[in-house]
Design a protein around this motif. Structure first.
Motif, PDB file in Angstrom:
ATOM      1  N   VAL A 103     -43.753  14.784  -2.285  1.00 15.88           N
ATOM      2  CA  VAL A 103     -44.532  15.199  -3.578  1.00 15.88           C
ATOM      3  C   VAL A 103     -43.607  14.737  -4.660  1.00 15.88           C
ATOM      4  O   VAL A 103     -44.082  14.011  -5.648  1.00 15.88           O
ATOM      5  CB  VAL A 103     -44.566  16.693  -3.436  1.00 15.88           C
ATOM      6  CG1 VAL A 103     -45.094  16.970  -4.890  1.00 15.88           C
ATOM      7  CG2 VAL A 103     -45.545  16.985  -2.327  1.00 15.88           C
ATOM      8  N   GLU A 104     -42.361  14.714  -4.407  1.00 16.34           N
ATOM      9  CA  GLU A 104     -41.532  14.394  -5.530  1.00 16.34           C
ATOM     10  C   GLU A 104     -41.322  12.867  -5.752  1.00 16.34           C
ATOM     11  O   GLU A 104     -41.297  12.542  -6.607  1.00 16.34           O
ATOM     12  CB  GLU A 104     -40.102  14.828  -5.420  1.00 16.34           C
ATOM     13  CG  GLU A 104     -39.835  16.722  -5.460  1.00 16.34           C
ATOM     14  CD  GLU A 104     -38.652  17.086  -5.364  1.00 16.34           C
ATOM     15  OE1 GLU A 104     -37.806  16.282  -4.419  1.00 16.34           O
ATOM     16  OE2 GLU A 104     -38.193  18.195  -5.339  1.00 16.34           O
ATOM     17  N   GLN A 105     -41.236  12.139  -4.929  1.00 19.46           N
ATOM     18  CA  GLN A 105     -41.315  10.807  -4.610  1.00 19.46           C
ATOM     19  C   GLN A 105     -42.517   9.973  -5.038  1.00 19.46           C
ATOM     20  O   GLN A 105     -42.768   8.944  -5.532  1.00 19.46           O
ATOM     21  CB  GLN A 105     -40.743  10.022  -3.712  1.00 19.46           C
ATOM     22  CG  GLN A 105     -39.209  10.671  -3.314  1.00 19.46           C
ATOM     23  CD  GLN A 105     -38.626  10.324  -2.062  1.00 19.46           C
ATOM     24  OE1 GLN A 105     -39.260   9.273  -1.362  1.00 19.46           O
ATOM     25  NE2 GLN A 105     -37.693  10.738  -1.406  1.00 19.46           N
ATOM     26  N   ALA A 106     -43.682  10.450  -4.301  1.00 14.90           N
ATOM     27  CA  ALA A 106     -44.939   9.781  -4.296  1.00 14.90           C
ATOM     28  C   ALA A 106     -46.196  10.694  -4.433  1.00 14.90           C
ATOM     29  O   ALA A 106     -47.502  10.233  -4.322  1.00 14.90           O
ATOM     30  CB  ALA A 106     -45.005   9.262  -2.935  1.00 14.90           C
ATOM     31  N   GLY A 107     -45.890  11.698  -5.000  1.00  9.95           N
ATOM     32  CA  GLY A 107     -47.040  12.730  -5.518  1.00  9.95           C
ATOM     33  C   GLY A 107     -47.247  13.110  -6.865  1.00  9.95           C
ATOM     34  O   GLY A 107     -47.014  12.285  -7.714  1.00  9.95           O
ATOM     35  N   TRP A 108     -47.829  14.201  -7.302  1.00 12.33           N
ATOM     36  CA  TRP A 108     -47.742  14.587  -8.512  1.00 12.33           C
ATOM     37  C   TRP A 108     -46.847  16.073  -8.742  1.00 12.33           C
ATOM     38  O   TRP A 108     -47.449  17.192  -8.755  1.00 12.33           O
ATOM     39  CB  TRP A 108     -49.346  15.024  -9.006  1.00 12.33           C
ATOM     40  CG  TRP A 108     -50.164  14.001  -9.167  1.00 12.33           C
ATOM     41  CD1 TRP A 108     -50.286  12.979 -10.193  1.00 12.33           C
ATOM     42  CD2 TRP A 108     -51.098  13.202  -8.101  1.00 12.33           C
ATOM     43  NE1 TRP A 108     -51.146  12.185 -10.095  1.00 12.33           N
ATOM     44  CE2 TRP A 108     -51.744  12.151  -8.770  1.00 12.33           C
ATOM     45  CE3 TRP A 108     -51.120  13.447  -6.711  1.00 12.33           C
ATOM     46  CZ2 TRP A 108     -52.605  11.325  -7.893  1.00 12.33           C
ATOM     47  CZ3 TRP A 108     -52.124  12.594  -6.071  1.00 12.33           C
ATOM     48  CH2 TRP A 108     -52.804  11.718  -6.570  1.00 12.33           C
ATOM     49  N   LEU A 118     -50.073   5.137  -7.743  1.00 11.22           N
ATOM     50  CA  LEU A 118     -49.783   4.603  -8.929  1.00 11.22           C
ATOM     51  C   LEU A 118     -48.087   4.470  -9.108  1.00 11.22           C
ATOM     52  O   LEU A 118     -47.757   3.799 -10.049  1.00 11.22           O
ATOM     53  CB  LEU A 118     -50.400   5.251 -10.249  1.00 11.22           C
ATOM     54  CG  LEU A 118     -51.843   5.000 -10.337  1.00 11.22           C
ATOM     55  CD1 LEU A 118     -52.256   5.645 -11.642  1.00 11.22           C
ATOM     56  CD2 LEU A 118     -52.552   3.876 -10.031  1.00 11.22           C
ATOM     57  N   ARG A 119     -47.593   5.511  -8.320  1.00  4.86           N
ATOM     58  CA  ARG A 119     -46.059   5.464  -8.487  1.00  4.86           C
ATOM     59  C   ARG A 119     -45.474   4.560  -7.619  1.00  4.86           C
ATOM     60  O   ARG A 119     -46.039   3.992  -6.713  1.00  4.86           O
ATOM     61  CB  ARG A 119     -45.723   6.916  -7.882  1.00  4.86           C
ATOM     62  CG  ARG A 119     -46.218   7.797  -8.833  1.00  4.86           C
ATOM     63  CD  ARG A 119     -45.568   9.334  -8.454  1.00  4.86           C
ATOM     64  NE  ARG A 119     -44.251   9.218  -8.894  1.00  4.86           N
ATOM     65  CZ  ARG A 119     -43.326  10.299  -8.747  1.00  4.86           C
ATOM     66  NH1 ARG A 119     -43.820  11.690  -8.013  1.00  4.86           N
ATOM     67  NH2 ARG A 119     -42.098  10.303  -9.099  1.00  4.86           N
ATOM     68  N   ALA A 120     -44.365   3.875  -7.968  1.00  8.86           N
ATOM     69  CA  ALA A 120     -43.525   2.741  -7.321  1.00  8.86           C
ATOM     70  C   ALA A 120     -43.323   3.114  -5.872  1.00  8.86           C
ATOM     71  O   ALA A 120     -43.564   2.435  -5.096  1.00  8.86           O
ATOM     72  CB  ALA A 120     -42.352   2.490  -8.259  1.00  8.86           C
ATOM     73  N   ALA A 121     -42.805   4.325  -5.699  1.00 11.06           N
ATOM     74  CA  ALA A 121     -42.481   4.665  -4.177  1.00 11.06           C
ATOM     75  C   ALA A 121     -43.742   4.711  -3.312  1.00 11.06           C
ATOM     76  O   ALA A 121     -43.834   4.565  -2.346  1.00 11.06           O
ATOM     77  CB  ALA A 121     -41.762   6.142  -4.363  1.00 11.06           C
ATOM     78  N   SER A 122     -44.859   5.159  -4.006  1.00 10.90           N
ATOM     79  CA  SER A 122     -46.037   5.343  -3.233  1.00 10.90           C
ATOM     80  C   SER A 122     -46.617   3.648  -2.708  1.00 10.90           C
ATOM     81  O   SER A 122     -47.033   3.918  -1.607  1.00 10.90           O
ATOM     82  CB  SER A 122     -47.006   6.005  -4.142  1.00 10.90           C
ATOM     83  OG  SER A 122     -46.908   7.053  -4.594  1.00 10.90           O
TER      84      SER A 122
END
Length: 258
Positions: free
Chosen positions: A71-76, A12-16
């Protein structure tokens, strides 16, 4: 020492969304997590999307990685639990022996080399002519072609695919004569395609798009040559390894396989 990592991705994250949609971008994120890469080092990775809400990135690296940036950009990053796991690959390699069976998964890019492609772009034709190429690399696009590509090459990778286990026909229902074509009489194998995809993206500094056709194979394998299988596990299978293809993973057979 070789390591196998599993990294949780938050879709759900933009980077993901960028990483999930572009194999080139994900390749960049993977290589950024491995320090001191030297020429000849092989990094293999695969994105498993069995659970769309929690895709998993698997990475095989020649040295111990750090996936904090993913993790910082595309995780939780603020959630509890294990964000990623890194395991020594040596215990698995030590289990390889002739006759042993494992469950497997492989995402590959099945291709063929041909001197007479059925379809190709004017740019590709011009480039091939200029470089005096004698053949083109063309993707297999049908599931039947892709499965045949896989089954015909397993021996060179150090394993075979056992025949599928099926119940015997009821009395009186056995086939009376081999009237079917030879190819139809081939026994079914313990391998299947669980996912097929086709994606297009561009490389930096180029205008021509890259089209990647993949198939994910799963099933059961039996080891015939531990040395060849180890080479396939560490070196990858088939082309397009930089774009998430070629990582063969093994797992103990479930209780349903005896």
């Amino acid at each position: 020492m070789t390591y196998l990592s599993r990294v949780r991705i938050n879709p759900l994250r933009a980077a993901s969304r960028t990483l999930l949609a572009n194999p080139r971008a994900l390749h960049g994120a993977v290589t950024a997590g491995v320090p001191d890469i030297t020429p000849g080092d092989r990094i293999l990775w695969r994105l498993d999307t069995d659970h769309p809400r929690r895709p998993t990135l698997l990475v095989l690296t020649p040295s111990k990685p750090d996936w904090t940036h993913i993790v910082e950009q595309a995780g939780w990053p603020d959630a509890e639990g294990e964000h990623y796991a890194v395991r020594d690959y040596s215990p698995l390699l030590a289990q390889l022996a002739v006759g042993r069976e494992f469950a497997f998964r492989l995402k590959a890019s099945p291709v063929q080399n041909t001197s007479k492609p059925t379809k190709t772009s004017p740019h590709r034709t011009k480039t091939a002519a200029e470089l005096h190429h004698r053949s083109y690399r063309m993707a297999h696009r049908t599931a039947a072609q892709q499965l045949t590509w896989f089954l015909e090459r397993t021996q060179r990778w150090g394993f075979t695919i056992p025949e599928a286990r099926t119940d015997s026909a009821a009395p009186g229902l056995e086939p009376s004569a081999p009237d079917t074509p030879a190819e139809a009489q081939q026994p079914a194998r313990e391998a299947r395609i669980t996912d097929r995809s086709r994606s297009t993206f561009t490389k930096p500094g180029t205008r021509s798009p890259v089209t990647l056709t993949t198939a994910t194979f799963e099933g059961r394998l039996r080891i015939t040559d531990p040395g060849l299988l180890q080479a396939a596990l560490l070196g990858g299978i088939g082309p397009s390894k930089a774009y998430g293809c070629g990582l063969l993973t093994l797992a103990p057979l479930s209780t349903g396989h005896h």
